[in-house]
Design an enzyme around this catalytic site. Structure first.
Site, short mmCIF file in Angstrom:
data_model
loop_
_atom_site.label_atom_id
_atom_site.label_comp_id
_atom_site.label_asym_id
_atom_site.label_seq_id
_atom_site.Cartn_x
_atom_site.Cartn_y
_atom_site.Cartn_z
N SER A 184 -39.21 46.02 114.82
CA SER A 184 -40.64 46.30 115.02
C SER A 184 -41.35 44.97 115.24
O SER A 184 -42.21 44.58 114.47
CB SER A 184 -41.20 47.06 113.83
OG SER A 184 -41.13 46.27 112.66
N HIS A 198 -36.97 51.73 111.66
CA HIS A 198 -35.78 51.37 110.87
C HIS A 198 -35.06 52.58 110.30
O HIS A 198 -33.99 52.45 109.73
CB HIS A 198 -36.16 50.46 109.69
CG HIS A 198 -36.76 49.16 110.10
ND1 HIS A 198 -37.36 48.32 109.20
CD2 HIS A 198 -36.84 48.54 111.30
CE1 HIS A 198 -37.79 47.24 109.83
NE2 HIS A 198 -37.50 47.36 111.10
N GLN A 204 -42.88 52.47 107.80
CA GLN A 204 -41.58 51.80 107.95
C GLN A 204 -40.86 51.52 106.62
O GLN A 204 -39.65 51.62 106.55
CB GLN A 204 -41.81 50.48 108.70
CG GLN A 204 -40.56 49.70 109.01
CD GLN A 204 -40.89 48.45 109.81
OE1 GLN A 204 -41.06 48.52 111.02
NE2 GLN A 204 -40.99 47.32 109.15
N GLU A 205 -41.64 51.14 105.60
CA GLU A 205 -41.00 50.73 104.35
C GLU A 205 -41.75 51.23 103.13
O GLU A 205 -42.98 51.12 103.07
CB GLU A 205 -40.93 49.19 104.27
CG GLU A 205 -40.20 48.57 105.44
CD GLU A 205 -40.29 47.05 105.49
OE1 GLU A 205 -40.75 46.43 104.50
OE2 GLU A 205 -39.89 46.48 106.51
N GLU A 221 -32.50 48.37 106.87
CA GLU A 221 -32.64 47.39 105.80
C GLU A 221 -32.01 47.88 104.49
O GLU A 221 -32.33 47.38 103.42
CB GLU A 221 -34.12 47.03 105.60
CG GLU A 221 -34.68 46.37 106.86
CD GLU A 221 -36.07 45.80 106.68
OE1 GLU A 221 -36.70 46.03 105.63
OE2 GLU A 221 -36.54 45.12 107.61
N ASP A 247 -44.97 49.02 103.68
CA ASP A 247 -45.16 48.34 104.97
C ASP A 247 -45.30 49.47 105.98
O ASP A 247 -44.32 50.12 106.36
CB ASP A 247 -43.98 47.43 105.32
CG ASP A 247 -44.18 46.77 106.69
OD1 ASP A 247 -45.23 47.00 107.32
OD2 ASP A 247 -43.28 46.02 107.12
N GLU A 280 -48.86 46.53 103.72
CA GLU A 280 -48.62 45.60 104.83
C GLU A 280 -48.86 46.31 106.15
O GLU A 280 -48.53 47.49 106.29
CB GLU A 280 -47.16 45.14 104.72
CG GLU A 280 -46.70 44.19 105.81
CD GLU A 280 -45.22 43.80 105.63
OE1 GLU A 280 -44.72 43.77 104.48
OE2 GLU A 280 -44.55 43.56 106.65
N ASP A 317 -48.34 40.98 108.61
CA ASP A 317 -47.06 40.63 109.23
C ASP A 317 -47.30 40.56 110.75
O ASP A 317 -47.54 39.49 111.29
CB ASP A 317 -46.01 41.68 108.85
CG ASP A 317 -44.70 41.51 109.60
OD1 ASP A 317 -44.49 40.45 110.20
OD2 ASP A 317 -43.86 42.44 109.60
N LYS A 340 -42.05 34.72 108.34
CA LYS A 340 -40.77 34.90 109.03
C LYS A 340 -40.59 33.73 110.00
O LYS A 340 -41.28 33.68 111.03
CB LYS A 340 -40.79 36.21 109.84
CG LYS A 340 -40.87 37.48 109.01
CD LYS A 340 -41.17 38.66 109.93
CE LYS A 340 -40.95 40.00 109.25
NZ LYS A 340 -41.44 41.11 110.09
N SER A 388 -39.78 36.50 104.15
CA SER A 388 -39.13 37.74 104.57
C SER A 388 -37.93 37.53 105.49
O SER A 388 -37.91 36.63 106.33
CB SER A 388 -40.17 38.61 105.29
OG SER A 388 -39.57 39.75 105.87
N HIS A 389 -36.97 38.42 105.36
CA HIS A 389 -35.85 38.61 106.29
C HIS A 389 -36.38 39.33 107.54
O HIS A 389 -37.58 39.58 107.64
CB HIS A 389 -34.78 39.44 105.61
CG HIS A 389 -35.22 40.86 105.37
ND1 HIS A 389 -34.37 41.90 105.08
CD2 HIS A 389 -36.48 41.42 105.40
CE1 HIS A 389 -35.06 43.01 104.94
NE2 HIS A 389 -36.33 42.75 105.12
N ARG A 390 -35.48 39.73 108.45
CA ARG A 390 -35.81 40.65 109.54
C ARG A 390 -34.88 41.87 109.42
O ARG A 390 -33.90 41.84 108.69
CB ARG A 390 -35.59 40.00 110.93
CG ARG A 390 -36.39 38.76 111.22
CD ARG A 390 -37.89 38.93 111.20
NE ARG A 390 -38.45 40.00 111.98
CZ ARG A 390 -39.28 39.85 113.01
NH1 ARG A 390 -39.61 38.62 113.41
NH2 ARG A 390 -39.82 40.88 113.62
N SER A 391 -35.19 42.91 110.20
CA SER A 391 -34.32 44.09 110.11
C SER A 391 -32.92 43.79 110.63
O SER A 391 -31.94 44.37 110.17
CB SER A 391 -34.95 45.27 110.86
OG SER A 391 -35.35 44.87 112.15
N LYS A 398 -39.01 39.43 100.51
CA LYS A 398 -38.74 40.79 100.99
C LYS A 398 -37.42 40.71 101.75
O LYS A 398 -37.36 40.19 102.86
CB LYS A 398 -39.89 41.24 101.91
CG LYS A 398 -39.99 42.74 102.05
CD LYS A 398 -41.18 43.18 102.87
CE LYS A 398 -40.92 43.12 104.34
NZ LYS A 398 -41.81 44.00 105.14
#
Ligand code: PGA
Ligand code: ZN
Length: 424
Positions: free
Chosen positions: A42, A162, A170-171, A212, A249, A292, A319, A344, A371-374, A395
């Site tokens: 995303s 995701h 999304q989260e 994730e 998120d 988020e 984000d 990120k 943060s990581h990414r997907s 995250k």
């Protein structure tokens, strides 16, 4: 003093099976460091360019051979001979070589791979753990925060792009109380994650996992996902509002079309006003600790209204709104659009620029969420980075799947190492 004697790259694949760039940095003192970059699903439109080959005959158009060639032919040779601990000069050189505002010439993925490989090599050269070397750079940039192991934000349920296509948001997060140690937080996260899995199974909602590692269940509405999470937490020893909190998120840009937001909780599409009312209702039921990307990435007025409405109660995280971009962060500070940033490094493309953005956000008293990414690899660099810059939160997804747990496990190891060092 150690100088870069060679940098080269190759194409590898990430946790989604999508190609990504891995770079190696060799020093004249013989140390070598390898770094790979993550990729988003995303992705925000204001992010630096993730360069893809777009050749439908190869890797479904997702190949990164051009980015790899850019490292091997231009970016790598461009930093040969440079002092590796001079991260700011190395990054400035990479930025200058590319010459575009959004790193579209050589690709932010290519540029970041060199930036991080150099950073890791510099840690080896300076004989410091990676997180300590990151802290040295952060201090050099004027960041005052000390090294700390951040609090985790666990992504327990995956929806949006995701998930499996049946949730819009999304989260769905569980956030342990900040008073807990990282290892206690991880334990509560895992116990809630496993309880939630059993619950979803009992309800007959399939519980395969999303990108994730959070469950991607068959539920009817976004509110149902919060309710299931709420009910699962009740079965654990952890008390909602004291030991653990909920977060979202929304990644609203993904379901924003023609001026409205379509979510399955409502029979007709919502305006920005209507969506804000919905968030007020959700917050009255579940007391969110953070939200988020509640609106699409250019809905500045709606962000301001929501921030004003929830001020002090809910942490508002940018984000896609901010894209780790200095100009957008400064605008959000001036306009009071949010009070936390999702950091990120691949949204901007170099370590130095990422650190500068963190410094600016810190000066505005924002919370820092690294943060990581997907799409991730098993590179745990982001865990050391989060510790070194003194992030409040990380995250890294659910406490499941190799590419996620490698980061959580790295934090466990840093936590233990810091304790040992303090006892010396
Ligand atoms: P992405 O998702 O890596 O697919 O962009 C992560 C997020 O939105 O926080
Ligand atoms: Zn996000």
């Amino acid at each position: 003093m150690s100088k870069i004697s060679k940098v080269w790259a190759r194409q590898i694949i990430d946790s989604r099976g999508i190609p990504t760039v891995e770079a190696a940095c060799l020093l004249d003192t013989n140390e070598i460091a390898v770094a790979s970059v993550p990729g988003g699903t995303s992705t925000g439109t204001h992010e630096a360019v993730d360069l893809r080959d777009n050749d439908p005959q190869n890797w479904m158009g997702k190949g990164v051979s051009k980015a790899v060639t850019n490292v091997n032919d231009v970016l790598g040779p461009g930093v040969w001979g440079m002092e590796v601990t001079d991260q700011e000069r190395i990054d400035a050189r990479l930025i200058e070589l590319d010459g575009t505002k959004n790193k579209s010439k050589y690709g932010a993925n290519a540029i970041l791979s060199v930036s991080v490989a150099a950073l890791k090599a510099a840690a080896l050269a300076s004989k410091q753990p990676l997180y300590m070397w990151v802290s040295t750079l952060a201090k050099r940039a004027g960041i005052k925060e000390e090294i700390r192991v951040p609090n985790p934000i666990f992504n327990m349920i995956n929806g949006g792009l995701h998930g499996a296509g049946n949730l819009d948001f999304q989260e769905f997060h569980v956030i342990p109380a900040t008073s807990k140690s990282f290892s206690d937080s991880l334990r509560s996260g895992v116990e809630i994650y496993l309880t939630l899995g059993n619950d979803l199974e009992r309800r007959g909602a399939i519980h395969s996992v999303g990108d994730e590692g959070g469950y991607a269940p068959n539920l009817f509405t976004n509110a149902d996902a919060l309710e299931v999470l709420y009910e699962s937490i009740k079965q654990t020893p952890y008390q909602m509002g004291r030991d653990v909190f909920l977060g979202l998120d929304v990644a609203a840009s993904v379901f924003y079309k023609n001026g409205t937001y379509t979510i399955r909780d409502k029979s007709s599409p919502l305006t920005d006003e209507g969506l804000l009312e919905y968030y007020k209702y959700v917050n009255s039921q579940y007391h969110l600790a953070l939200i988020e990307d509640p609106f699409h990435e250019d809905a500045w007025e709606s962000w301001k209204k929501l921030f004003d409405t929830f001020q002090g109660q809910v942490t508002v995280v940018g984000d896609d709104l901010l894209a780790t971009n200095m100009e957008r962060v400064q605008k959000a500070i001036t306009e009071k659009a949010c009070n936390a940033i999702l950091v990120k490094p691949n949204q901007v493309g170099t370590i130095t620029e990422t650190i500068q953005v963190i410094k600016t956000a810190r000066e505005a008293q924002w919370k820092i969420i690294t943060s990581h990414r997907s799409g991730e690899t098993n590179d745990w660099f982001i865990a050391d980075f989060a510790v070194g810059v003194g992030s409040d939160y990380v995250k890294f997804g659910a406490p499941s799947r190799g590419e996620r747990v490698v980061k959580y496990n790295r934090l466990l190891s840093i936590e233990a190492e810091l304790l040992l060092r303090s006892q010396k």
